[in-house]
Design an enzyme around this catalytic site. Structure first.
Site, PDB file in Angstrom:
ATOM      1  CB  SER A 148      -0.900   0.023   1.245  1.00  0.00           C
ATOM      2  OG  SER A 148      -1.730  -1.104   1.260  1.00  0.00           O
TER       3      SER A 148
HETATM    4  N1  SAH Z   1      -1.082  -4.492   3.435  1.00  0.00           N
HETATM    5  C1  SAH Z   1      -0.092  -5.220   2.694  1.00  0.00           C
HETATM    6  C2  SAH Z   1      -0.587  -5.833   1.393  1.00  0.00           C
HETATM    7  C3  SAH Z   1      -1.675  -5.129   0.663  1.00  0.00           C
HETATM    8  S1  SAH Z   1      -2.119  -5.956  -0.864  1.00  0.00           S
HETATM    9  C4  SAH Z   1       1.086  -4.342   2.408  1.00  0.00           C
HETATM   10  O1  SAH Z   1       0.945  -3.121   2.333  1.00  0.00           O
HETATM   11  O2  SAH Z   1       2.169  -4.877   2.237  1.00  0.00           O
HETATM   12  C5  SAH Z   1      -3.382  -7.022  -0.252  1.00  0.00           C
HETATM   13  C6  SAH Z   1      -2.880  -8.353   0.200  1.00  0.00           C
HETATM   14  O3  SAH Z   1      -4.020  -9.126   0.582  1.00  0.00           O
HETATM   15  C7  SAH Z   1      -2.155  -9.157  -0.868  1.00  0.00           C
HETATM   16  O4  SAH Z   1      -0.917  -9.554  -0.382  1.00  0.00           O
HETATM   17  C8  SAH Z   1      -3.086 -10.335  -1.121  1.00  0.00           C
HETATM   18  O5  SAH Z   1      -2.371 -11.500  -1.471  1.00  0.00           O
HETATM   19  C9  SAH Z   1      -3.794 -10.452   0.209  1.00  0.00           C
HETATM   20  N2  SAH Z   1      -5.094 -11.147   0.208  1.00  0.00           N
HETATM   21  C10 SAH Z   1      -6.138 -10.998  -0.647  1.00  0.00           C
HETATM   22  N3  SAH Z   1      -7.156 -11.804  -0.317  1.00  0.00           N
HETATM   23  C11 SAH Z   1      -6.754 -12.491   0.797  1.00  0.00           C
HETATM   24  C12 SAH Z   1      -7.361 -13.478   1.616  1.00  0.00           C
HETATM   25  N4  SAH Z   1      -8.579 -13.965   1.373  1.00  0.00           N
HETATM   26  N5  SAH Z   1      -6.666 -13.936   2.675  1.00  0.00           N
HETATM   27  C13 SAH Z   1      -5.404 -13.488   2.939  1.00  0.00           C
HETATM   28  N6  SAH Z   1      -4.781 -12.575   2.185  1.00  0.00           N
HETATM   29  C14 SAH Z   1      -5.440 -12.070   1.133  1.00  0.00           C
END
Ligand code: SAH
Length: 313
Positions: A148
């Site tokens: 993000s």
């Molecule tokens: N907040 C984190 C990642 C944001 S992107 C950062 O800033 O580094 C959103 C993340 O959610 C991604 O890594 C994606 O793989 C994860 N994601 C999406 N659906 C998910 C689910 N059902 N369970 C666990 N993770 C999930």
């Protein structure tokens, strides 16, 4: 915890093509004036103080993005969402400290605690090699996911700060790079619990490596910080109830399991919606009732199944 093989994510480094996990201005509002003058008000929401920066380059990247050609795929975010908020370009930035100074100057960071934790957890340790770490933009981390934008991380930390006091429990759903989980861990300290859940095993493995290089490494080692592979829509019951829940991907609806795992008095911050999304603040009151309000408009990757994410659907 599921054991996973440690591999670096394969990452496309075109940051201008990535547009998830940040706020956007209303897409159909008129474009801003040409970049003749510094116009900080265009990028701020009404609750933020107008504090112009001392350097006057911050708005130019954003304004110039209006003149990019639309992408054939709206979901890459270069078309409707070319008007996304970005507080500075980073070209004049003085490292992690400079990023925090900018976020403070623009009123995104208000609390000393949030500034301190973002200072201690260097964002550069959480982005893929070759990616500019301090620019106010989400960046691809592979697997159709992003880290993000710094202003979203700061905003979520601000919204959750009161529920990230020493000894409290925090859950980070969609923990991706591990950046926010590491920030949570420093805030709740060794007597608290910071739990990250990520459904892409390679990202979870990479996030562990990232945290191991960071100031949160001792907390990972002694166990108050843990990163797990799993479907975050189900939360992580083992360490529930949570004082703070952050969801880093956009849900169609707020998952009931996450509400159930919120402590009375606790708060969840979760983007909700498909194309148009709102960052919702969900407070569980002491009597167990739940209040929900919208903080701002945002654009995040979907909270979905692993298969759907990898297919990009
Ligand atoms: N907040 C984190 C990642 C944001 S992107 C950062 O800033 O580094 C959103 C993340 O959610 C991604 O890594 C994606 O793989 C994860 N994601 C999406 N659906 C998910 C689910 N059902 N369970 C666990 N993770 C999930």
């Amino acid at each position: 915890m599921v054991r996973v093989k440690m591999t670096s994510p394969s990452v496309s480094l075109s940051y201008s093509a990535v547009a998830y996990a940040l706020r956007y201005r209303a897409p159909f509002s008129p474009p801003p004036p040409p970049p003749l003058a510094f116009t900080p008000h265009l990028h701020l929401h009404r609750h933020q103080k107008l504090r112009p920066p001392t350097v006057s380059t911050a708005s130019f990247v954003l304004v110039s993005s209006f003149f990019r050609l639309p992408s054939p795929n709206l979901f890459t975010g270069n078309s409707l969402f070319s008007a996304m908020e970005r507080f500075w370009s980073g070209s004049t930035l003085n490292g992690n400290k400079g990023m925090i100074d900018q976020l403070t100057r623009y009123g995104v960071i208000k609390s000393e605690k949030v500034a301190e934790v973002m200072q201690n957890i260097d964002r550069a340790l959480f982005v893929p090699e070759g990616t500019p770490p301090y620019i106010d933009s989400p960046m691809s981390i592979g697997y159709n996911a992003t880290i993000s934008a710094p202003h979203m991380h700061a905003m979520c930390l601000e919204l959750l700060e009161d529920r990230l006091q020493p000894g409290m429990h925090a859950l980070d759903v969609g923990s991706g790079t591990g950046y926010l989980t590491a920030c949570f861990a420093l805030m709740v300290g060794p007597q608290g619990r910071a739990v990250g859940v990520e459904h892409i095993p390679e990202l979870a493995a990479w996030s562990i490596k990232n945290v191991e290089k960071s100031a949160a490494a001792p907390l990972l080692k002694e166990g108050s910080l843990s990163l797990h592979v799993g479907d975050g829509r189900k939360g992580w019951p083992e360490h529930a109830p949570y004082d703070a829940i952050h969801v880093g991907a956009a849900a169609g609806d707020i998952p009931q399991e996450l509400i159930d795992q919120l402590k009375p008095g606790g708060r969840m911050v979760i983007p909700v919606g498909t194309f148009f999304q709102d960052l919702k603040v969900v407070d569980k009151n002491l009597d167990g009732s739940v209040s929900v309000r919208s903080e701002t408009s945002v654009r995040y990757v979907p909270l979905t199944s692993r298969e759907a994410q990898l297919k990009g659907s």
